[in-house]
Each structure stands twice: as C-alpha cells, then as structure tokens.
Design a protein around this motif. Structure first.
Motif, PDB file in Angstrom:
ATOM      1  N   GLU A 186     -34.471   4.690  23.312  1.00 30.57           N
ATOM      2  CA  GLU A 186     -34.645   5.958  24.032  1.00 30.57           C
ATOM      3  C   GLU A 186     -34.054   7.118  23.232  1.00 30.57           C
ATOM      4  O   GLU A 186     -34.688   8.174  23.071  1.00 30.57           O
ATOM      5  CB  GLU A 186     -33.989   5.882  25.411  1.00 30.57           C
ATOM      6  CG  GLU A 186     -34.170   7.153  26.224  1.00 30.57           C
ATOM      7  CD  GLU A 186     -33.633   7.029  27.634  1.00 30.57           C
ATOM      8  OE1 GLU A 186     -32.789   7.867  28.020  1.00 30.57           O
ATOM      9  OE2 GLU A 186     -34.064   6.104  28.355  1.00 30.57           O
ATOM     10  N   ARG A 187     -32.854   6.922  22.709  1.00 34.36           N
ATOM     11  CA  ARG A 187     -32.197   7.985  21.942  1.00 34.36           C
ATOM     12  C   ARG A 187     -33.005   8.352  20.699  1.00 34.36           C
ATOM     13  O   ARG A 187     -33.246   9.540  20.429  1.00 34.36           O
ATOM     14  CB  ARG A 187     -30.793   7.527  21.537  1.00 34.36           C
ATOM     15  CG  ARG A 187     -30.058   8.494  20.620  1.00 34.36           C
ATOM     16  CD  ARG A 187     -28.676   7.981  20.257  1.00 34.36           C
ATOM     17  NE  ARG A 187     -28.704   6.644  19.663  1.00 34.36           N
ATOM     18  CZ  ARG A 187     -29.017   6.412  18.386  1.00 34.36           C
ATOM     19  NH1 ARG A 187     -29.322   7.419  17.565  1.00 34.36           N
ATOM     20  NH2 ARG A 187     -29.004   5.179  17.912  1.00 34.36           N
ATOM     21  N   ILE A 188     -33.442   7.344  19.953  1.00 35.68           N
ATOM     22  CA  ILE A 188     -34.163   7.594  18.697  1.00 35.68           C
ATOM     23  C   ILE A 188     -35.527   8.233  18.956  1.00 35.68           C
ATOM     24  O   ILE A 188     -35.939   9.163  18.253  1.00 35.68           O
ATOM     25  CB  ILE A 188     -34.315   6.282  17.898  1.00 35.68           C
ATOM     26  CG1 ILE A 188     -32.938   5.779  17.444  1.00 35.68           C
ATOM     27  CG2 ILE A 188     -35.225   6.473  16.685  1.00 35.68           C
ATOM     28  CD1 ILE A 188     -32.950   4.367  16.897  1.00 35.68           C
ATOM     29  N   PHE A 189     -36.234   7.747  19.972  1.00 35.24           N
ATOM     30  CA  PHE A 189     -37.543   8.324  20.311  1.00 35.24           C
ATOM     31  C   PHE A 189     -37.411   9.803  20.675  1.00 35.24           C
ATOM     32  O   PHE A 189     -38.179  10.649  20.188  1.00 35.24           O
ATOM     33  CB  PHE A 189     -38.176   7.553  21.472  1.00 35.24           C
ATOM     34  CG  PHE A 189     -39.409   8.202  22.028  1.00 35.24           C
ATOM     35  CD1 PHE A 189     -40.615   8.115  21.352  1.00 35.24           C
ATOM     36  CD2 PHE A 189     -39.360   8.904  23.225  1.00 35.24           C
ATOM     37  CE1 PHE A 189     -41.770   8.724  21.859  1.00 35.24           C
ATOM     38  CE2 PHE A 189     -40.495   9.517  23.742  1.00 35.24           C
ATOM     39  CZ  PHE A 189     -41.702   9.421  23.059  1.00 35.24           C
ATOM     40  N   LEU A 190     -36.445  10.127  21.512  1.00 35.06           N
ATOM     41  CA  LEU A 190     -36.268  11.518  21.931  1.00 35.06           C
ATOM     42  C   LEU A 190     -35.812  12.400  20.767  1.00 35.06           C
ATOM     43  O   LEU A 190     -36.193  13.577  20.692  1.00 35.06           O
ATOM     44  CB  LEU A 190     -35.278  11.598  23.091  1.00 35.06           C
ATOM     45  CG  LEU A 190     -35.732  10.918  24.398  1.00 35.06           C
ATOM     46  CD1 LEU A 190     -34.653  11.032  25.469  1.00 35.06           C
ATOM     47  CD2 LEU A 190     -37.046  11.506  24.892  1.00 35.06           C
ATOM     48  N   GLU A 191     -35.025  11.838  19.846  1.00 34.60           N
ATOM     49  CA  GLU A 191     -34.648  12.590  18.640  1.00 34.60           C
ATOM     50  C   GLU A 191     -35.892  12.937  17.822  1.00 34.60           C
ATOM     51  O   GLU A 191     -36.037  14.063  17.334  1.00 34.60           O
ATOM     52  CB  GLU A 191     -33.676  11.773  17.797  1.00 34.60           C
ATOM     53  CG  GLU A 191     -32.255  11.717  18.332  1.00 34.60           C
ATOM     54  CD  GLU A 191     -31.356  10.799  17.529  1.00 34.60           C
ATOM     55  OE1 GLU A 191     -31.846  10.175  16.561  1.00 34.60           O
ATOM     56  OE2 GLU A 191     -30.154  10.701  17.864  1.00 34.60           O
ATOM     57  N   GLY A 192     -36.786  11.953  17.659  1.00 31.25           N
ATOM     58  CA  GLY A 192     -38.018  12.194  16.921  1.00 31.25           C
ATOM     59  C   GLY A 192     -38.896  13.223  17.599  1.00 31.25           C
ATOM     60  O   GLY A 192     -39.487  14.093  16.942  1.00 31.25           O
ATOM     61  N   TYR A 193     -38.954  13.154  18.927  1.00 32.70           N
ATOM     62  CA  TYR A 193     -39.771  14.111  19.677  1.00 32.70           C
ATOM     63  C   TYR A 193     -39.223  15.527  19.527  1.00 32.70           C
ATOM     64  O   TYR A 193     -39.971  16.470  19.254  1.00 32.70           O
ATOM     65  CB  TYR A 193     -39.814  13.717  21.158  1.00 32.70           C
ATOM     66  CG  TYR A 193     -40.658  14.670  21.977  1.00 32.70           C
ATOM     67  CD1 TYR A 193     -42.043  14.543  21.996  1.00 32.70           C
ATOM     68  CD2 TYR A 193     -40.076  15.716  22.691  1.00 32.70           C
ATOM     69  CE1 TYR A 193     -42.827  15.434  22.717  1.00 32.70           C
ATOM     70  CE2 TYR A 193     -40.851  16.608  23.414  1.00 32.70           C
ATOM     71  CZ  TYR A 193     -42.232  16.454  23.422  1.00 32.70           C
ATOM     72  OH  TYR A 193     -43.009  17.347  24.125  1.00 32.70           O
ATOM     73  N   ARG A 194     -37.916  15.689  19.706  1.00 29.77           N
ATOM     74  CA  ARG A 194     -37.316  17.028  19.579  1.00 29.77           C
ATOM     75  C   ARG A 194     -37.436  17.568  18.160  1.00 29.77           C
ATOM     76  O   ARG A 194     -37.668  18.771  17.956  1.00 29.77           O
ATOM     77  CB  ARG A 194     -35.847  16.989  20.010  1.00 29.77           C
ATOM     78  CG  ARG A 194     -35.630  16.890  21.510  1.00 29.77           C
ATOM     79  CD  ARG A 194     -34.171  17.089  21.882  1.00 29.77           C
ATOM     80  NE  ARG A 194     -33.368  15.957  21.479  1.00 29.77           N
ATOM     81  CZ  ARG A 194     -32.989  14.976  22.290  1.00 29.77           C
ATOM     82  NH1 ARG A 194     -33.336  15.005  23.560  1.00 29.77           N
ATOM     83  NH2 ARG A 194     -32.252  13.980  21.845  1.00 29.77           N
TER      84      ARG A 194
END
Length: 234
Positions: A186-194
């Motif tokens: 979840e953390r890594i996916f949201l980092e990529g999205y932002r």
C-alpha cells in the motif's frame, strides 16, 4: 498463470509456433456488465458522488483494439501485443511471468508495485480511469516489467470517485496478502501514484478499498487482520 476473468473464458494456444492468449466472451457477459453498471452507480450514490453509468458494449472492444493500445503505449502504459480481435474474441501476446497478485503472493519484489502506482497516476493525468484496476490485470514479464491487460473498462473520466475506485480496487485486490507485505504494498503503490500524478491520493480511496475488499478477497483472515491493523486495532 492467468486469473479468472469475469467477462471472458481464457485459454492458452500456440499461434504460429508461439504461445498466445485467447479470450472469448462468456454467455453471461451481458448480465455481468449490467451488474457492474449497477454496482458502480450504487456505490457512487452511497459515497455521495453520483456518477453517470459506465460506457460498455461496443466501447469495450474499442478499448481493447489496436488504436487504444497504441495510445496507451505512447503515454508509457505497456500492453500485450494484439494478434486478433473480433466481436467476441481477443487473441493477444502471452506474458510468461503471470499476474501481479500471484507474483506478490509468491514473495516477488515489492518495488514493482511502485510502477503500478505510476501507471495509474499516468492514466489519471491523461483524463482516464481503468475502473477495473485490480492486481490480476497487471502481468509481469521475464525482465520484471509490468504490462496492463484487460483494457475494456477504461473510461474517459477522472472524477474523485472514479480515481478513488482505481486506487481502492487495486489495494483491495491485494489486501488478503500477509499483513507485513500488504502494508508495504500500500505504501509503495501510493508513493508511485503521488510521484506521477503530482497530487494527493483521492480521499475516497480507502473507503472504496474497504467496501470492495469483501468481494475481491479469498483469505478473509488476512483481510480482517489488515483492516484492523490499518484502524490501529492491532
């Protein structure tokens, strides 16, 4: 390697000596599409973000066509090669590594999730949403590159609700994995999205994640453990 598909039956064949994927419409495809339209609209009303119905029917095959795949590849969203498409059949490139859910379940490198976040943000920046953005619709190549398949539900809309649906569905499709893995995913996916979207994560995303996780998960013990952990109940 390939997951079950709510719209089509999937088979692996040999085409001119190479493996290919054949996707044929199920007899229940129209009923499933009607249910999808209903659920999409119902959840949007529940979240106080009423949205027009999804465009399905002919637009699904248009989205799966060569022209749309070319546009996606041009903006940095890789898709499988298309060998053939007609009214109810798609034949496309076979990707050896299988889908992202199985890859991560088998302890694959979590950094690949950053690429999915980037791809999701990239499509949103272009004014579109995947709608059906679950992990099973991402395939892994032998070189650990990510390829997006099942393109039929892409819609030209980027409302808070539709963007939240893309993010929430992706997270809910993985929330039944081991708690430590899921937390990092979840953390890594949201980092990529932002990183790609240059914007905050739409605020409805976690609500959508929680609602959709009930229908998308198979390991309900891990699902409950992850939800409790996220709520600080661990």
């Amino acid at each position: 390697m390939y997951s079950l598909n709510w719209q089509r039956d999937i088979n692996i064949i040999k085409l001119n000596g190479i493996k290919a994927i054949v996707k044929k419409d199920k007899s229940t495809k129209e009923i499933n599409e009607f249910l999808l339209i209903f659920l999409y609209s119902l959840i949007s009303l529940f979240l106080l973000h009423p949205s027009p119905p999804l465009k399905l029917g002919k637009s699904i095959m248009t989205n799966e066509g060569e022209e749309n795949r070319k546009k996606l590849n041009e903006i940095g969203i890789p898709t499988p090669k298309l060998y053939k498409i007609d009214k109810n059949t798609i034949v496309e490139e076979y990707i050896e590594g299988g889908n992202l859910y199985k890859y991560l379940k088998n302890n694959g490198d979590l950094e690949i999730v950053f690429k999915v976040g980037v791809i999701t943000g990239r499509l949103h920046n272009a004014g579109f949403c995947f709608i059906d953005n679950k992990a099973q619709n991402y395939l892994i190549t032998k070189r650990s590159d990510i390829v997006r398949t099942d393109l039929g539900l892409i819609q030209k809309r980027n409302s808070t609700y539709s963007k939240s649906l893309d993010i929430g569905l992706f997270l809910s499709s993985l929330i039944d994995l081991d708690r430590r893995n899921y937390s990092n995913i979840e953390r890594i996916f949201l980092e990529g999205y932002r990183f790609e979207s240059k914007s905050k994560v739409p605020y409805l995303s976690i609500i959508v994640r929680n609602i959709s996780s009930i229908g998308l998960t198979s390991n309900h013990y891990n699902l409950i453990a992850n939800l409790l952990y996220k709520m600080g109940c661990d």
